[in-house]
Every structure is written in structure tokens, then in C-alpha cells.
Write an enzyme that holds these catalytic residues in place. Structure first.
Site, PDB file in Angstrom:
ATOM      1  N   ASP A  83       0.683   2.247   2.402  1.00 25.17           N
ATOM      2  CA  ASP A  83       0.173   2.850   2.527  1.00 25.17           C
ATOM      3  C   ASP A  83      -0.943   2.884   3.490  1.00 25.17           C
ATOM      4  OD1 ASP A  83      -0.958   5.947   2.063  1.00 25.17           O
ATOM      5  OD2 ASP A  83      -1.608   5.479  -0.130  1.00 25.17           O
ATOM      6  N   TYR A  84      -1.547   4.452   4.877  1.00 23.66           N
ATOM      7  CA  TYR A  84      -2.302   4.694   5.452  1.00 23.66           C
ATOM      8  C   TYR A  84      -3.148   4.008   5.457  1.00 23.66           C
ATOM      9  CZ  TYR A  84       0.680   7.597   8.372  1.00 23.66           C
ATOM     10  OH  TYR A  84       1.568   8.142   8.262  1.00 23.66           O
TER      11      TYR A  84
END
Length: 794
Positions: A336-337
Site C-alpha cells: 500500500d502507499y
């Protein structure tokens, strides 16, 4: 994915243990053939991966694990892709470019929700940028490995002019997997036309805390519903088969966020998920497992949170033992970012970025999004002997297989003419309207609805009346219509309108700080609204959330979670003031979190629950209010009375829900609830056999009849309850549903087949088994007022 259709992808990884292959050098490999095997589109993907990886230097391998987003300036001249700059910045190639549709890293960019540039590229500029980047990758890097682009696609391809559909939780309320499949098919073709083969969707987290601002991104609280909607979404995005190669009009999906994300501590995004392994296996894992086992899902994204002290991005048990080992997932795991940075910055289990990279790689994370800040150090880590090159090879093999399967080596380019023809076109717009109509849920109605056009003077009032709210992870579609615009169109413009109140001081969803509107100014607006409404016969009050008050809280300076679930600001005061006029008040709820508004629920004449309806939402709401559409959606969540009841979900254990002093423990509205302008009768479930073996099946038949005077939709819901299990079981668990359309007087028998998969439980020894004993089989049109019979498993 255990069938023969997935063997080719497994072979792409199995050869990595071969010492003879690892002994090959790039020079030797190039000398063997004038045309490298990996460039032969007819060759098996496993062989192409093997050939290409054998030719790559360590630097080229690690480059495939990296992405750029904030670093886009390194490959741009102004806003255009610059091949010379790209070669200087990334001489060994580049794995991914994150969200190529936005301008981050170039002039004019601003931070917004999720970090996306508020000013997106135009469609033509977007495709030109993508194509230029691919031309550089194929023609000006040593091995010609294409770049992988990814974008968000939660409820529409998140780029300018793409179609905006209802938010995920609204689509869940449709209880129509076929609709979800078609919606995602449109999303896929709009993305692929721009040269994007990979999207970050769907979200299959079960959501058990409405304080959490991301609840709108989910398919609700039930594992079975989330699993069915997740499968449908993936099939729409990728295609219904498990073919090795991705169809040209499809994109790879990303299953997220694994796992526990939907019940964070105190409802705070990213907070620990205090969930036992049994709870994970019984409720949080099933939607992910269902998608992995039934589709060819391309990618899985771990969650930000920790479980039992281990963040998901560093959990070998979660990503290797469960995801790959137990379920057989053989695709790509993408971070995920910023989640890898969080291992050091938030979780404090890594001393620095290098250790972060080692932990994530060891856990099974194949690539780092959105920028390769930690994985960029892996070359040095291998050289220093702290990471094996074999571990790099395993991850890179998955990345290369992903690109081969997408057909990027043959044709990675976007098609501007095709994109212009299909993006946001009439067909897509019609589907967006259909999806909105099927996602509207009638929570309450004393008979005031449906209204009759021209028979009553209508006032449309409220902070959500004149704006088309799309929800989080939205861009700017070609068109959108508000409730007010749609009502005026339907009634010929003869409509009273007043603002009533504002929710926040700003309507800019990119704002970090969220400030509630000035109470004094709102009181003046309430007085104006009351005065205006005196001339009306019926009041349509559009209240709820906006994109600032229910959203992803991705940073301490960009919050989105709440403690209070009631209407914000002076919205309740507006409701009470209008109610005091003695005129019917129909509440149109436009929001991202469940409508926990006790005063409204108790006093409104009707409540139309609309969530965020997408670009055509105004038309759908107007059609529902005036009876051109008969609402048929159901609640995919339990709507509670007070935040003190959290967590509250329908499939609770028998010892829960004893009650509270001075309050009603019942929800405002139960899971699966939803009314209609007609009436339905749902019969008791009938079994094909009263006793089955542990490996047997039973057919459950449920008769449903339209006993009213209008055509309408009903959702038949099937639940079970184990009565003699060795470990405690929920009071009910959804195991089937079907949405049917019936004319007045029409009857239909809905049939469900339940087998071992439906009856299996995790026993005391944490083994998944089907136990002998009695099972109550229940059916109705909501989780309340169930009719039942008993099945014996011998």
C-alpha cells in the site's frame, strides 16, 4: 488457484531454485539467439520469464520492483515525459509509474485525498504521457521491459472524464453481483483504452466500525456479501476465466486490504486491529480467500494495520503461510502507499529503510508503491550479503509474469481514439444510472412516497441538495447531476430551493484541515429555509456527509474518522425547524457512513438512503422519489443508534447484545433492511432433505411473492445457524441471496444449494471441518423476522 489453468504461472517461479539457470549471465544468454525467447509472444509465459530474468543484471531486477510518483519530475520536462531524463534517472529501467493520470512531480500539482493531484491530465495528455513512457521503456532501455501503470478504480476509473459509479458501499446494497460485474467491466475498458492494465480495486475488508472514514470504500459488514461482490468486481475487471493472458479490454485487479482494516482500534485508520486468529479465519479472511480461490486475481495489497503486534507488510504468516501457502495465491503482492515507510516511521519495527526493505521482502511483498524509497536500497543489501539475490529473483519473476500476462511486451500503448469513443459514453452513462437506481434503499416510509409530479409544491433543501457528491477516490466525470437539478428537470423548474446549512467551511475535498461551518451563519440560513419552505407542500431534505467529513484519514494532518455518528453541525436543527412547519419531510440521505441519526429516524416521514450515487445520482434519486424507480436495495451494514454500541454487527455471538442501561440495544435499522413501494411475502425455507451427510448438499427453496400493486425488486436472503457446534457460532450468518423482480401478483421460487463450504467451521483445534449436528436454515427479506426450518448433518 489450484486448477490446471494456473500451472503456467507457477512454473514461472518454480525454476528459480535451479542452479544452472542462476549461473547464466546476460552476455551468454544474448548470444544464444538472435531474437530473445522472451520477446516471442507465442512462447509460454513461464519460459519467457525464465529467459528474461536470466539476462538481467541485479540493478535491472531491482528496478522492476520500484515505482515513481512523487519522483515524476525526474522523468518529465514540464508535464511531458522526457526520455533523456528518464534514462539518466533510471538507466536500468523502471517497474511502475504510479497514477500517471495526475501531475504529481510537475507544475500545478497540489496534494489531495489519497495524494492525487487536484488537476488531472486531460485524456489526450494522459495517453500521450503513457505512450511516451512505454516507447522509452521498450526502445531505449537495454532489455525493453515495459512500464506498468496503475490507477485507482474504487467506483470508477479515477481519471478525468471517466464514468463515476455509485460508491462501493452503495453497490453492495444493490445485492446484485451481476451489476457489480458489469460496472467493473466498464471501468476496465475505460482504463485499458488509456494504456493502464492494472487498478487498485476492489476493497473486500469487512467493515465493523462506522467511525472509520473508509467504510464507504467497502462492501459492508458481512463476509459472504463482501466475498460475492469482490468476486464479481474482479471478474468484471479481469474477465470471468482464469486464462493466463489478460484480455485486451481488461485490467488486473488488486485485492485489498489484507486484513483487519475494517475494525481498527477506536475506529482510527491504520490503528491496530485487535483481532484473534479465530476471528480472522471466521470473518475477515473469507472474502479474500473467496476471491483468491474463485478468480485469477492478479494482485493483493496488504493492509496498513498490525495484527497481534505484526504489521501486515511484515507478516510472513499472513502473506506467505496463509495467502500463498493455504490459498495458493501465485500473483503479485504490492505494498500500500507508503506502508513500507510506516514499518519504520509508525510501527517502529525497522531501524531504517534498509531494514524496512528486508522485512517486507522476507514477508513476500514484491513491489513498493508509490515510490521505491526502501526497495531502491536492495541492490546494496544484496551486495552486502544481507539479502539473497534469489529472493529478488522470486519477486521479480512475479513482476515480469504480470507484465507478460498483460500483453505489455506486445502492445502496451493507449488508444486515444478508442478512449474518446468509449470513456463516459452513452452506454456507460446508462449503466451508471441503472447502478444508482438499484443502489437506493428506502429505509422508512409512512406512505408519503412516491410523490406525484405536479400534484404538490416541492421544496428541495439542505447542504447536499445542489451538489452532486461522488465520495472518496473520485475524479471529474464528463457530467454529473445533483438532486436539485434532477428535480427541476422532472418538474419543469417549479421548485423551491434553500441551502438550509453548510456542513463545512470548505467544499474542497483536498483540504487537510476540516472546519465545521459557522453556527451563526447556519442559523440564519435555517431561518431563510423555513421561510421558503412555508410555500411548499412537501419538503425534500438532503443531508448527510460531504467528502471531507467521511474519508480516508491518511495522515495526522488529514483526518477522516469520527467519534460522533449523528448529523454534523446544524443539520439536526434544520430538520427540527422544518418539521415544526407541520409539512411532510422526506429525508434524502447522501453520505459515506451509515445513517446513525436517531432524531431523523424517529421523526421523518420517509428516509431514502442514497449513499454516494455517482455521476447520475441526482436523476436516480429524483426517479425514486417520484416512483419512476421502485427502490429495492438493502442495507449492507447494521445501522446503530449510538457510537457506544460499536462494534455492532448482525452476525454476533449469542452472548452479545445483552443490553444497556437507559438505552435500546436494538439497531436503528438491521442488516439487510430495505422497503419498497410494493409489498412482498417471503415464505419459509423448504429443504430437499432434512438430513445430509457431512459432505452432502441440500437445496433450499424459498417462495417470494409480490403482494402489492407495483412492479418491484425484492432480495431473498438465506441465513444459517449452527445449533450444536463445538465452538460458539454467530446467531445467524448469510449464506445466500438473490435479487428478483416481480410484477404485482407474481410469484417465484428462489433456490439455493448449500454444501460443505457453507457449513464448515473452525473447530477447537483450529481445523476447518463440517461437524455433525443441527443447523437452523432461515430466510427472509432482511436479517429480522426470519422464518426457519432445521437441517440435520449426520
Amino acid at each position: 488457484m489450484k486448477g490446471p489453468e494456473s500451472i503456467g504461472r507457477r512454473q514461472a517461479l518454480a525454476w528459480l531454485s535451479s542452479a544452472s539457470v542462476m549461473a547464466l549471465t546476460p552476455g551468454v544468454a544474448f548470444a544464444r539467439a538472435a531474437r530473445p525467447l522472451y520477446q516471442d509472444a507465442r512462447a509460454p509465459i513461464a519460459d519467457r520469464v525464465k529467459d528474461l530474468l536470466s539476462r538481467m543484471t541485479l540493478e535491472e531486477k531491482v528496478a522492476q520492483m520500484l515505482a515513481i510518483w512523487a519522483g515524476k519530475a525526474d522523468v518529465m520536462n514540464g508535464l511531458a515525459f522526457d526520455a533523456a531524463k528518464a534514462t539518466t534517472a533510471f538507466p536500468h529501467g523502471l517497474g511502475q509509474i504510479s497514477r500517471p493520470s495526475d501531475k504529481r512531480g510537475g507544475p500545478g500539482v497540489v496534494n489531495t485525498e489519497g495524494g492525487t493531484g487536484a488537476r488531472w491530465r486531460t485524456p489526450a495528455d494522459n495517453i500521450a504521457f503513457n505512450n511516451a513512457a512505454q516507447h522509452w521503456a521498450l526502445q531505449r532501455t537495454r532489455l525493453g521491459i515495459p512500464v506498468l501503470f496503475h490507477e485507482e478504480a474504487l467506483h470508477g476509473f479515477m481519471v478525468t472524464e471517466a464514468t463515476s459509479f455509485p460508491q462501493a458501499i452503495a453497490l453492495a446494497g444493490s445485492f446484485d453481483p451481476g451489476l457489480v460485474r458489469r460496472v467493473n467491466g466498464v471501468i476496465a475498458r475505460e482504463a485499458r483504452a488509456r494504456g493502464v492494465p492494472y487498478v487498485l480495486s476492489p476493497v473486500v475488508d469487512i467493515a465493523r466500525d462506522p467511525r472509520w472514514g473508509r467504510i464507504e470504500e467497502t462492501f459492508g459488514e458481512d463476509p459472504y456479501l463482501c466475498g460475492e461482490m469482490g468476486v464479481a468486481a474482479v471478474e468484471g475487471l479481469q474477465g470471468v476465466g482464469k486464462d493466463e493472458r489478460l484480455p485486451r479490454d481488461k485490467v488486473f485487479a488488486t485485492l485489498k486490504h489484507m486484513t483487519g482494516h475494517g475494525q481498527p482500534q477506536s475506529g482510527n485508520n491504520v490503528a491496530p486491529a485487535q483481532i484473534s486468529q479465530r476471528e480472522l479465519r471466521e470473518n475477515f479472511f473469507p472474502p479474500f480467500r473467496e476471491v483468491v480461490e474463485r478468480t485469477a486475481i492478479g494482485s493483493v495489497m496488504p493492509s496498513y494495520n498490525e495484527i497481534d503486534g505484526v504489521p501486515s507488510h511484515a507478516s510472513t504468516w499472513l502473506l506467505r503461510d496463509v495467502l500463498r501457502g493455504e490459498w495458493g495465491f501465485d500473483g503479485m503482492v504490492a505494498s500500500d502507499y507508503g506502508a513500507l515507510e510506516d514499518l519504520e516511521r509508525i510501527h517502529h519495527i525497522a531501524a531504517d529503510r534498509a531494514e524496512t526493505a528486508r522485512l517486507a521482502l522476507a514477508a513476500g511483498v514484491d513491489c513498493e508503491l508509490p515510490d521505491g524509497l526502501a526497495y531502491g536500497l536492495l541492490v546494496a543489501e544484496v551486495r552486502a550479503g544481507r539479502v539473497s539475490e534469489a529472493a529478488i529473483d522470486t519477486a521479480v519473476a512475479r513482476m515480469l509474469a504480470f507484465k507478460f500476462r498483460a500483453g505489455l511486451f506486445e502492445n502496451p500503448y493507449g488508444d486515444a481514439k478508442l478512449a474518446a469513443r468509449i470513456t463516459g459514453n452513452a452506454e456507460a452513462r446508462a449503466l451508471a444510472l441503472e447502478a444508482a437506481c438499484k443502489s437506493i434503499c428506502l429505509l422508512k416510509n409512512d406512505g408519503i412516497l412516491p410523490l406525484k409530479a405536479g400534484a404538490q409544491k416541492v421544496a428541495v433543501i439542505g447542504p447536499n441538495a445542489a451538489v452532486a457528491r461522488l465520495g472518496g477516490y473520485s475524479s471529474v466525470p464528463k457530467q454529473k447531476i445533483s438532486l436539485l437539478e434532477a428535480i427541476r428537470a422532472k418538474l419543469g423548474g417549479d421548485v423551491i430551493h434553500a441551502q438550509g446549512v453548510f456542513i463545512t467551511t470548505s467544499e474542497d475535498p483536498t483540504a487537510n484541515d476540516v472546519v465545521l461551518a459557522d453556527p451563526a451563519k447556519n442559523r440564519a440560513l435555517i431561518a431563510e429555509a423555513v421561510e421558503a419552505a412555508k410555500a411548499a407542500d412537501v419538503i425534500l431534505l438532503a443531508v448527510g456527509d460531504n467528502e471531507l467529513t467521511s474519508r480516508e484519514g491518511f495522515a495526522r494532518n488529514h483526518l477522516g474518522d469520527r467519534t460522533d455518528l449523528d448529523l454534523l453541525g446544524e443539520q439536526n436543527a434544520l430538520f427540527e425547524a422544518l418539521l415544526a412547519l407541520g409539512k411532510p419531510v422526506v429525508v434524502v440521505a447522501i453520505h459515506g457512513r451509515p445513517v446513525s441519526w436517531p432524531a431523523v429516524a424517529g421523526k421523518a416521514n420517509a428516509i431514502l438512503d442514497c449513499w454516494y450515487m455517482g455521476q447520475e445520482g441526482g436523476t436516480a434519486m429524483a426517479d425514486a422519489l417520484f416512483g419512476d424507480v421502485n427502490p429495492g436495495a438493502k442495507l449492507p451494514v447494521t445501522v446503530i443508534r449510538d457510537s457506544g454500541q460499536i462494534p455492532s454487527f448482525y452476525n454476533h455471538k449469542p452472548s452479545a447484545r445483552r443490553g444497556y442501561l437507559f438505552d435500546d440495544p436494538a439497531p436503528l435499522f438491521p442488516f439487510g433492511h430495505g422497503l419498497s413501494y410494493t409489498s412482498f411475502t417471503v415464505g419459509a425455507p423448504q429443504l430437499s432433505a432434512t438430513t445430509i451427510a457431512r459432505d452432502g448438499n441440500v437445496m433450499v427453496s424459498v417462495e417470494v411473492a409480490n403482494s402489492g400493486a407495483r412492479l418491484g425488486d425484492e432480495v431473498v436472503q438465506l441465513y444459517i445457524r449452527h445449533l450444536d457446534a463445538s465452538v460458539t457460532q454467530p446467531v445467524m450468518a448469510l449464506k445466500g441471496f438473490e435479487r428478483v423482480t416481480l410484477a404485482p401478483g407474481e410469484r417465484k421460487t428462489v433456490r439455493f444449494t448449500l454444501g460443505p463450504k457453507a457449513f464448515r467451521i473452525w473447530n477447537v483445534a483450529m481445523k476447518e471441518v463440517v461437524e455433525a449436528g443441527r443447523v437452523e436454515i432461515m430466510a427472509s427479506n432482511s436479517s429480522a423476522n426470519l422464518k426457519s426450518t432445521t437441517l440435520v448433518i449426520a
